[in-house]
Design a protein around this motif. Structure first.
Motif, mmCIF file in Angstrom:
data_model
loop_
_atom_site.group_PDB
_atom_site.id
_atom_site.type_symbol
_atom_site.label_atom_id
_atom_site.label_comp_id
_atom_site.label_asym_id
_atom_site.label_seq_id
_atom_site.Cartn_x
_atom_site.Cartn_y
_atom_site.Cartn_z
ATOM 1 N N LEU A 216 56.542 27.427 39.314
ATOM 2 C CA LEU A 216 55.744 28.672 39.977
ATOM 3 C C LEU A 216 55.674 29.746 38.586
ATOM 4 C CD1 LEU A 216 57.117 29.424 43.297
ATOM 5 C CD2 LEU A 216 55.212 27.820 42.577
ATOM 6 N N LEU A 217 56.518 29.414 37.437
ATOM 7 C CA LEU A 217 56.616 30.345 36.408
ATOM 8 C C LEU A 217 55.261 30.653 35.785
ATOM 9 C CD1 LEU A 217 60.120 29.542 34.992
ATOM 10 C CD2 LEU A 217 59.494 31.501 36.503
ATOM 11 N N PRO A 218 54.458 29.748 35.584
ATOM 12 C CA PRO A 218 53.282 29.811 34.790
ATOM 13 C C PRO A 218 52.449 30.938 35.430
ATOM 14 C CG PRO A 218 53.614 27.465 34.730
ATOM 15 C CD PRO A 218 54.508 28.121 35.717
ATOM 16 N N GLY A 219 52.413 30.879 36.951
ATOM 17 C CA GLY A 219 51.488 32.018 37.618
ATOM 18 C C GLY A 219 51.831 33.288 37.078
ATOM 19 N N LEU A 220 53.075 33.797 36.874
ATOM 20 C CA LEU A 220 53.389 34.915 36.482
ATOM 21 C C LEU A 220 52.727 35.331 35.118
ATOM 22 C CD1 LEU A 220 57.402 34.954 36.781
ATOM 23 C CD2 LEU A 220 55.666 35.701 38.301
ATOM 24 N N VAL A 221 52.173 34.476 34.128
ATOM 25 C CA VAL A 221 51.433 34.798 33.122
ATOM 26 C C VAL A 221 49.942 34.622 33.603
ATOM 27 C CG1 VAL A 221 50.430 33.817 30.754
ATOM 28 C CG2 VAL A 221 52.876 33.592 31.764
ATOM 29 N N LEU A 222 49.487 33.718 34.609
ATOM 30 C CA LEU A 222 48.212 33.778 34.798
ATOM 31 C C LEU A 222 47.838 35.122 35.838
ATOM 32 C CD1 LEU A 222 47.714 30.055 35.859
ATOM 33 C CD2 LEU A 222 46.837 31.255 33.719
ATOM 34 N N THR A 223 48.598 35.604 36.471
ATOM 35 C CA THR A 223 48.099 36.662 37.487
ATOM 36 C C THR A 223 47.580 37.975 36.523
ATOM 37 O OG1 THR A 223 49.811 35.871 39.220
ATOM 38 C CG2 THR A 223 48.903 37.955 39.341
ATOM 39 N N PRO A 224 48.277 38.566 35.843
ATOM 40 C CA PRO A 224 47.819 39.547 35.052
ATOM 41 C C PRO A 224 46.381 38.993 34.343
ATOM 42 C CG PRO A 224 49.814 38.937 33.743
ATOM 43 C CD PRO A 224 49.683 38.053 35.216
ATOM 44 N N VAL A 225 46.363 38.066 33.665
ATOM 45 C CA VAL A 225 45.141 37.467 33.150
ATOM 46 C C VAL A 225 43.927 37.705 34.146
ATOM 47 C CG1 VAL A 225 43.886 35.404 31.801
ATOM 48 C CG2 VAL A 225 46.291 36.089 31.423
ATOM 49 N N LEU A 226 44.197 37.017 35.149
ATOM 50 C CA LEU A 226 42.977 37.271 36.185
ATOM 51 C C LEU A 226 42.616 38.591 36.678
ATOM 52 C CD1 LEU A 226 44.257 34.427 38.851
ATOM 53 C CD2 LEU A 226 42.413 34.250 37.165
ATOM 54 N N VAL A 227 43.716 39.574 36.629
ATOM 55 C CA VAL A 227 43.426 40.806 36.872
ATOM 56 C C VAL A 227 42.596 41.505 35.872
ATOM 57 C CG1 VAL A 227 44.364 43.267 36.835
ATOM 58 C CG2 VAL A 227 45.465 41.347 38.214
ATOM 59 N N ALA A 228 42.821 41.067 34.438
ATOM 60 C CA ALA A 228 42.034 41.446 33.448
ATOM 61 C C ALA A 228 40.678 41.029 33.346
ATOM 62 C CB ALA A 228 42.867 41.058 31.901
ATOM 63 N N LEU A 229 40.592 39.843 34.000
ATOM 64 C CA LEU A 229 39.328 39.223 33.998
ATOM 65 C C LEU A 229 38.334 39.646 35.083
ATOM 66 C CD1 LEU A 229 40.028 35.508 32.710
ATOM 67 C CD2 LEU A 229 38.957 37.178 31.541
ATOM 68 N N PHE A 230 38.817 40.013 36.315
ATOM 69 C CA PHE A 230 38.038 40.040 37.467
ATOM 70 C C PHE A 230 38.175 41.220 38.240
ATOM 71 C CE2 PHE A 230 38.551 35.321 36.699
ATOM 72 C CZ PHE A 230 37.364 35.130 36.896
ATOM 73 N N ALA A 231 39.243 42.291 37.768
ATOM 74 C CA ALA A 231 39.486 43.336 38.755
ATOM 75 C C ALA A 231 38.574 44.406 38.229
ATOM 76 C CB ALA A 231 41.005 43.611 38.395
ATOM 77 N N VAL A 232 38.126 45.043 39.382
ATOM 78 C CA VAL A 232 37.151 46.144 39.229
ATOM 79 C C VAL A 232 37.568 47.594 39.651
ATOM 80 C CG1 VAL A 232 35.021 44.774 39.423
ATOM 81 C CG2 VAL A 232 36.050 45.507 41.309
#
Length: 232
Positions: A216-232
């Motif tokens: 599950l550890l890669p998810g800790l890297v991907l989550t903030p990346v997704l926020v940076a890409l898609f959060a409004v």
């Protein structure tokens, strides 16, 4: 001194593990089981408290799901278990054949000590050169847990100090840069994702199920990346 908190945390894990191995045979099995269950319950509570702070559960959900797929693809859990088995063959020759307590202790303790908001926040503080209060607090908690873990799983728990040294040391080296990269929203969703992983640790401790936590550890890297890409 930068990195002092990581060294303190690592030392407390080693000290707690040594104490647990030394006095473990004096602690009745039913007490060890009950104490581990208490630790499991508290771990779940800590994970829930972080996870519910999310502003949109979609980010930690998708981040951890994609991270789990990556972890399974590159077999992170298997590699961590292989490392534990290698250390067992090298340093714990007295373990009876068929027993897997060394590996279980190493993997369980490594996951518990290296996943969670304190790991990231402590690294940022430790990198600043300030008094590493967060890692001192985390180290005291990890040291206490190491006593219980080592009493149950044996010397394998002590080798989780290597995981603490590597993970927290690496994060501390990049702590200043990490702090500048994460905004408040990214931190919130990162900690929520870490909370989900911590809940998984608690469920494993309670033996409710067997979650392959390292994957599950890669998810800790991907989550903030997704926020940076898609959060409004």
């Amino acid at each position: 001194m930068r990195g002092l908190g990581t060294l303190i945390n690592t030392g407390l894990v080693i000290a707690g593990s040594g104490l647990g191995v030394a006095v473990g045979h004096r602690i009745p099995e039913r007490m060890r089981t009950t104490l581990l269950q208490v630790i499991g319950l508290v771990t779940i509570a800590l994970g829930v408290s972080d996870a519910i702070d999310t502003r949109n559960m979609v980010f930690p959900l998708v981040g951890m799901a994609l991270g789990a797929l990556i972890g399974e693809a590159i077999r992170l859990e298997d590699r961590l278990e292989s490392l534990g088995a290698l250390l067992q063959r090298r340093f714990d020759r007295g373990v009876a054949q068929g027993e897997n307590l060394f590996v279980k202790g190493f993997v369980t303790a490594s996951a518990l000590y290296c996943v969670g908001p304190l790991t990231v926040l402590g690294a940022i503080e430790d990198a600043s050169g300030k008094t590493p209060q967060l890692y001192i607090i985390k180290g005291l908690l990890d040291g206490f847990v190491s006593i219980m873990f080592a009493a149950t799983y044996g010397i394998g728990v002590a080798f989780s100090a290597l995981s603490v040294l590597f993970v927290q040391g690496s994060l501390t080296l990049g702590g200043a840069g990490l702090d500048s990269l994460l905004d408040d929203r990214m931190r919130t969703e990162l900690f929520a994702a870490g909370g989900l992983a911590v809940i998984g640790i608690g469920l494993n401790l309670l033996q409710v199920t067997k979650i392959r936590l390292a994957n599950l550890l890669p998810g800790l890297v991907l989550t903030p990346v997704l926020v940076a890409l898609f959060a409004v």
